[in-house]
Design a protein around this motif. Structure first.
Motif, PDB file in Angstrom:
ATOM      1  N   GLY A 127     130.705  43.136  36.416  1.00  0.00           N
ATOM      2  CA  GLY A 127     130.373  44.448  36.944  1.00  0.00           C
ATOM      3  C   GLY A 127     129.020  44.409  37.621  1.00  0.00           C
ATOM      4  O   GLY A 127     128.454  43.339  37.855  1.00  0.00           O
ATOM      5  N   ALA A 128     128.487  45.565  37.946  1.00  0.00           N
ATOM      6  CA  ALA A 128     127.183  45.634  38.620  1.00  0.00           C
ATOM      7  C   ALA A 128     126.423  46.866  38.174  1.00  0.00           C
ATOM      8  O   ALA A 128     127.020  47.912  37.882  1.00  0.00           O
ATOM      9  N   GLU A 129     125.104  46.723  38.116  1.00  0.00           N
ATOM     10  CA  GLU A 129     124.203  47.833  37.827  1.00  0.00           C
ATOM     11  C   GLU A 129     123.189  47.906  38.955  1.00  0.00           C
ATOM     12  O   GLU A 129     122.474  46.940  39.223  1.00  0.00           O
ATOM     13  N   VAL A 130     123.131  49.037  39.632  1.00  0.00           N
ATOM     14  CA  VAL A 130     122.232  49.210  40.768  1.00  0.00           C
ATOM     15  C   VAL A 130     121.286  50.367  40.470  1.00  0.00           C
ATOM     16  O   VAL A 130     121.735  51.449  40.084  1.00  0.00           O
ATOM     17  N   VAL A 131     119.992  50.125  40.652  1.00  0.00           N
ATOM     18  CA  VAL A 131     118.982  51.149  40.398  1.00  0.00           C
ATOM     19  C   VAL A 131     118.343  51.556  41.724  1.00  0.00           C
ATOM     20  O   VAL A 131     117.870  50.702  42.475  1.00  0.00           O
ATOM     21  N   CYS A 132     118.327  52.846  42.009  1.00  0.00           N
ATOM     22  CA  CYS A 132     117.652  53.347  43.201  1.00  0.00           C
ATOM     23  C   CYS A 132     116.142  53.293  42.962  1.00  0.00           C
ATOM     24  O   CYS A 132     115.630  53.890  42.012  1.00  0.00           O
ATOM     25  N   GLN A 133     115.427  52.594  43.817  1.00  0.00           N
ATOM     26  CA  GLN A 133     113.983  52.464  43.635  1.00  0.00           C
ATOM     27  C   GLN A 133     113.266  53.800  43.776  1.00  0.00           C
ATOM     28  O   GLN A 133     112.274  54.055  43.093  1.00  0.00           O
ATOM     29  N   PHE A 134     113.750  54.675  44.637  1.00  0.00           N
ATOM     30  CA  PHE A 134     113.044  55.918  44.910  1.00  0.00           C
ATOM     31  C   PHE A 134     113.167  56.943  43.790  1.00  0.00           C
ATOM     32  O   PHE A 134     112.239  57.699  43.539  1.00  0.00           O
ATOM     33  N   CYS A 135     114.322  57.019  43.137  1.00  0.00           N
ATOM     34  CA  CYS A 135     114.502  58.054  42.115  1.00  0.00           C
ATOM     35  C   CYS A 135     114.828  57.494  40.731  1.00  0.00           C
ATOM     36  O   CYS A 135     114.958  58.244  39.777  1.00  0.00           O
ATOM     37  N   ASN A 136     115.006  56.175  40.641  1.00  0.00           N
ATOM     38  CA  ASN A 136     115.256  55.488  39.373  1.00  0.00           C
ATOM     39  C   ASN A 136     116.610  55.817  38.760  1.00  0.00           C
ATOM     40  O   ASN A 136     116.851  55.551  37.584  1.00  0.00           O
ATOM     41  N   SER A 138     126.758  57.564  44.959  1.00  0.00           N
ATOM     42  CA  SER A 138     127.631  56.427  44.698  1.00  0.00           C
ATOM     43  C   SER A 138     128.156  55.805  45.980  1.00  0.00           C
ATOM     44  O   SER A 138     128.231  54.575  46.106  1.00  0.00           O
ATOM     45  N   GLU A 139     128.518  56.622  46.961  1.00  0.00           N
ATOM     46  CA  GLU A 139     129.060  56.091  48.205  1.00  0.00           C
ATOM     47  C   GLU A 139     128.019  55.294  48.973  1.00  0.00           C
ATOM     48  O   GLU A 139     128.324  54.256  49.567  1.00  0.00           O
ATOM     49  N   ARG A 140     126.773  55.782  48.973  1.00  0.00           N
ATOM     50  CA  ARG A 140     125.708  55.034  49.645  1.00  0.00           C
ATOM     51  C   ARG A 140     125.474  53.693  48.963  1.00  0.00           C
ATOM     52  O   ARG A 140     125.232  52.678  49.618  1.00  0.00           O
ATOM     53  N   VAL A 141     125.517  53.695  47.638  1.00  0.00           N
ATOM     54  CA  VAL A 141     125.320  52.442  46.901  1.00  0.00           C
ATOM     55  C   VAL A 141     126.465  51.478  47.181  1.00  0.00           C
ATOM     56  O   VAL A 141     126.259  50.275  47.339  1.00  0.00           O
ATOM     57  N   LYS A 142     127.685  52.001  47.268  1.00  0.00           N
ATOM     58  CA  LYS A 142     128.812  51.145  47.626  1.00  0.00           C
ATOM     59  C   LYS A 142     128.599  50.507  48.999  1.00  0.00           C
ATOM     60  O   LYS A 142     128.922  49.341  49.219  1.00  0.00           O
ATOM     61  N   GLY A 143     128.053  51.296  49.917  1.00  0.00           N
ATOM     62  CA  GLY A 143     127.755  50.757  51.234  1.00  0.00           C
ATOM     63  C   GLY A 143     126.763  49.611  51.165  1.00  0.00           C
ATOM     64  O   GLY A 143     126.904  48.609  51.877  1.00  0.00           O
ATOM     65  N   ALA A 144     125.761  49.747  50.285  1.00  0.00           N
ATOM     66  CA  ALA A 144     124.788  48.664  50.111  1.00  0.00           C
ATOM     67  C   ALA A 144     125.441  47.430  49.496  1.00  0.00           C
ATOM     68  O   ALA A 144     125.143  46.295  49.874  1.00  0.00           O
ATOM     69  N   LEU A 145     126.359  47.658  48.550  1.00  0.00           N
ATOM     70  CA  LEU A 145     127.061  46.532  47.943  1.00  0.00           C
ATOM     71  C   LEU A 145     127.920  45.795  48.977  1.00  0.00           C
ATOM     72  O   LEU A 145     128.031  44.562  48.943  1.00  0.00           O
ATOM     73  N   ARG A 146     128.525  46.536  49.883  1.00  0.00           N
ATOM     74  CA  ARG A 146     129.341  45.905  50.924  1.00  0.00           C
ATOM     75  C   ARG A 146     128.522  44.930  51.768  1.00  0.00           C
ATOM     76  O   ARG A 146     129.026  43.898  52.208  1.00  0.00           O
ATOM     77  N   LEU A 147     127.252  45.274  51.970  1.00  0.00           N
ATOM     78  CA  LEU A 147     126.390  44.414  52.777  1.00  0.00           C
ATOM     79  C   LEU A 147     126.142  43.059  52.116  1.00  0.00           C
ATOM     80  O   LEU A 147     125.768  42.100  52.789  1.00  0.00           O
ATOM     81  N   LEU A 148     126.355  42.981  50.796  1.00  0.00           N
ATOM     82  CA  LEU A 148     126.155  41.717  50.094  1.00  0.00           C
ATOM     83  C   LEU A 148     127.223  40.689  50.452  1.00  0.00           C
ATOM     84  O   LEU A 148     127.011  39.480  50.325  1.00  0.00           O
ATOM     85  N   GLY A 149     128.402  41.176  50.869  1.00  0.00           N
ATOM     86  CA  GLY A 149     129.481  40.260  51.223  1.00  0.00           C
ATOM     87  C   GLY A 149     130.410  39.993  50.048  1.00  0.00           C
ATOM     88  O   GLY A 149     130.065  40.197  48.876  1.00  0.00           O
TER      89      GLY A 149
END
Length: 312
Positions: free
Chosen positions: A282-291, A258-269
């Protein structure tokens, strides 16, 4: 050398041992041997991504190949990224593997299926494509990653990795990759990498390729319960094969959280996050590597925007 594959029907396979990688030498130290059993890791990738038969074999071969390539790295955090981008319907193959034995991967179009070849094999080359590129990124754990790109030879993965090692790394190599399936599960997945060390005669690599070809299909023999060490002894035992006793455990592992995904969301601005709040609530984020799917509520996104504003 082409990676072996197959779709075998019949009785359930014998229980598979945990995945592992072993190393060794042969021909009085003139040949380096690395071999991996990746059955459980490929099973998990298939289940996570809902892979078709041909997609399972393509990704399974690539996962074994990446583990073999990562085996010669030194630093504990070193990793290899393997990407294949062909003109076939499978789209791209993306695999990440570490010297620690962890591996993960995905394909762009996991559900595609194709007719079998005239030899009743899964047509990996057609799925991947005959034209395209193999990209290898070696992150040594320090400095800048080393990147190399070669054209695809056949799309069968094994041929392509062997060509990369011989042409880009200047190391004569033979690669054998196999994934064996039945109608329900991955029965076996494995790979072997044989490389000539400095001072070895170039003719040895042709002999290695011939030996691997003569043994017969690799993964079906593992699926029937033959051991990896026993198969290596059959192939190379008369060439003074010496295997390191220690096994490196291998497993499917994705470090996303979750923390890594939050970091990716921060990059969106903030503007993009505010648009998600107002439009999608809200947001739904899917990890491409592990689904794995990560959900973030409207309140969680607002809290993230507030954190970003406070840090400015």
């Amino acid at each position: 050398m082409k990676g072996a594959s197959g779709s075998a029907q019949g009785q359930s396979p014998p229980p598979s041992p945990s995945d592992y990688l072993i190393r060794g030498t042969a021909a009085e130290g003139k040949i380096r041997v690395v071999s991996v059993v990746s059955t459980q890791a490929v099973r998990e990738a298939r289940e996570r991504h809902k892979l078709s038969y041909v997609a399972t074999v393509a990704l399974g071969r690539a996962m074994s190949a990446a583990l073999l390539l990562a085996a010669d790295l030194k630093e504990p955090q070193a990793r290899v990224s393997l990407q294949i981008r062909g003109d076939g319907p499978l789209g791209g193959i993306h695999v990440d593997a570490g010297v620690d034995g962890t591996v993960r991967g995905y394909v762009s179009n996991p559900a595609i299926e194709l007719p079998l070849t005239p030899e009743s094999k899964l047509d990996v080359g057609q799925a991947v494509g005959r034209y395209g590129y193999l990209h290898i990124v070696r992150d040594l754990g320090y400095g800048q990653p080393y990147t190399s790109t070669v054209e695809l030879v056949s799309g069968e993965v094994g041929d392509d990795v062997s060509y990369y090692l011989t042409s880009s790394e200047q190391i004569p190599s033979a690669v054998l990759l196999g994934v064996n399936l039945d109608s329900q599960r991955v029965r076996a997945a494995a790979g072997v990498l044989v490389q000539l060390l400095p001072g070895a005669p170039a003719s040895l690599i042709s002999e290695m390729e011939a030996r691997l070809t003569q043994v017969g299909e690799f993964s079906p023999r593992l699926a029937r319960g033959e051991g990896l060490r026993e198969l290596l002894e059959i192939w190379l035992g008369d060439l003074d094969l010496t295997l390191v006793p220690e096994r490196l455990p291998v497993r499917f592992h994705c470090p996303c959280n979750s923390e890594r995904v939050k970091g990716a969301l921060r990059l969106l601005g903030r503007d993009e996050l505010m648009d998600m709040i107002q439009t999608d609530k809200g947001a739904e984020v899917v990890c491409q590597f592990c689904n794995k799917v990560y959900y973030f509520s409207e309140d969680e996104l607002r809290s993230l925007v507030a954190e970003m504003s406070a840090s400015q």
